[in-house]
Design an enzyme around this catalytic site. Structure first.
Site, mmCIF file in Angstrom:
data_model
loop_
_atom_site.group_PDB
_atom_site.id
_atom_site.type_symbol
_atom_site.label_atom_id
_atom_site.label_comp_id
_atom_site.label_asym_id
_atom_site.label_seq_id
_atom_site.Cartn_x
_atom_site.Cartn_y
_atom_site.Cartn_z
ATOM 1 N N CYS A 1 60.135 -13.478 57.892
ATOM 2 C CA CYS A 1 58.998 -14.241 57.411
ATOM 3 C C CYS A 1 59.239 -15.694 56.557
ATOM 4 C CB CYS A 1 57.834 -13.254 56.657
ATOM 5 S SG CYS A 1 56.114 -14.389 56.262
ATOM 6 N N CYS B 1 57.601 -20.369 61.620
ATOM 7 C CA CYS B 1 56.838 -19.244 61.419
ATOM 8 C C CYS B 1 57.196 -18.283 62.257
ATOM 9 C CB CYS B 1 55.363 -19.763 61.290
ATOM 10 S SG CYS B 1 54.355 -18.125 61.208
HETATM 11 N N1 DGL Z 1 54.983 -14.787 60.143
HETATM 12 C C1 DGL Z 1 55.032 -15.533 58.745
HETATM 13 C C2 DGL Z 1 55.843 -16.647 58.491
HETATM 14 O O1 DGL Z 1 57.013 -16.779 59.150
HETATM 15 C C3 DGL Z 1 53.733 -15.830 58.270
HETATM 16 C C4 DGL Z 1 52.339 -16.025 58.966
HETATM 17 C C5 DGL Z 1 51.340 -15.692 58.166
HETATM 18 O O2 DGL Z 1 51.063 -14.432 57.641
HETATM 19 O O3 DGL Z 1 50.218 -16.656 57.619
HETATM 20 O O4 DGL Z 1 55.749 -17.486 57.733
#
Ligand code: DGL
Length: 245
Positions: A71, A184
């Protein structure tokens, strides 16, 4: 038995895990989708740090010593503190692949990095941006709802209504960039849709992460077989299921 853990606020990190598992066959793969606290993009730094600590503890209880923070938001906000707090763990972060820019040839405002609002304001991301893009060629585009739309599309499938919402979310940058860096992990799930709507090539960090995991984990003893476990914090149970082909 080599074990590698992954966590994300939802399903985004699965696309990183998929690439890693193809590159590094053999280990047991554990994935936590922190659905109970989705999305991280609108949470405070304190909340994201608390969740990252908690999820690390869950993976530690499974005997895992290699953790991919799958993430961008959690990496940007929490990975430095995680490394300090758990020195026994080999943490691998996921960051926007800004390395792709060609400092000699690229002009300003032709490439964008798409991120969550929390990533955009984090000091780690701002430092990374400054180091890799000192001339500030790449525009930073924080998106409020795109991760949630990707999560919805994953569970419900693509529908005209959801595609329209993605188009609306991206409407202000349509046709502006020849490349967009996916900052993201959720965006990887709708990479083709983003590319079609924007008329831009998407840059994913997945292969670079898989290579880093390969280097860091080292040789996997022969005879091990892939095994996948999935935990959703909303269900709070480990399910043995494979998301991979
Ligand atoms: N998948 C996550 C990222 O890479 C976060 C998405 C979220 O929960 O806002 O930033």
């Amino acid at each position: 038995m080599t074990k590698i853990g992954f966590f994300d606020s939802g399903i985004g990190g699965l696309f990183i895990m998929d690439t890693v598992a193809k590159e590094v066959p053999g280990p047991s793969y554990y994935y936590i989708s922190d659905e109970a606290f989705f999305p991280y993009g609108s949470k405070t730094e304190k909340q994201i740090i608390e969740r990252s600590n908690f999820l690390t503890e869950v993976l530690l209880k499974e005997g895992i010593r290699h953790i991919v923070v799958a993430c961008n938001t959690a990496t940007a906000v929490a990975i430095d503190l995680l490394r300090e707090k758990y020195p026994q763990v080999n943490f691998i972060g996921v960051e926007p692949y800004i390395n792709i820019i060609n400092k000699e040839e690229d002009k300003a405002h032709e490439i964008a990095v798409l991120v969550t609002p929390s990533t955009a304001t984090s000091s780690r991301f701002l430092k990374l941006k400054k180091r890799l893009d000192p001339k500030d060629l790449v525009d930073v585009v924080p998106l409020e709802n795109l991760a949630a739309l990707a999560e919805e599309i994953f569970y419900k499938g693509e529908s005209p209504t959801l595609v329209k919402k993605v188009e609306e979310e991206l409407s202000s940058i349509k046709g502006h960039y020849h490349h967009v860096i996916l900052g993201c992990t959720h965006y990887l799930h709708i990479e083709k849709m983003i590319s079609d709507i924007l008329g831009a090539i998407c840059i994913s960090p997945a292969t670079a992460i898989a290579n880093r995991v390969k280097d860091k984990v080292g040789n996997i003893p022969k005879g091990q077989t892939d095994k996948y476990r999935f935990l959703s914090t909303s269900k709070n149970i480990w399910e043995d299921k494979s998301f991979l082909n």
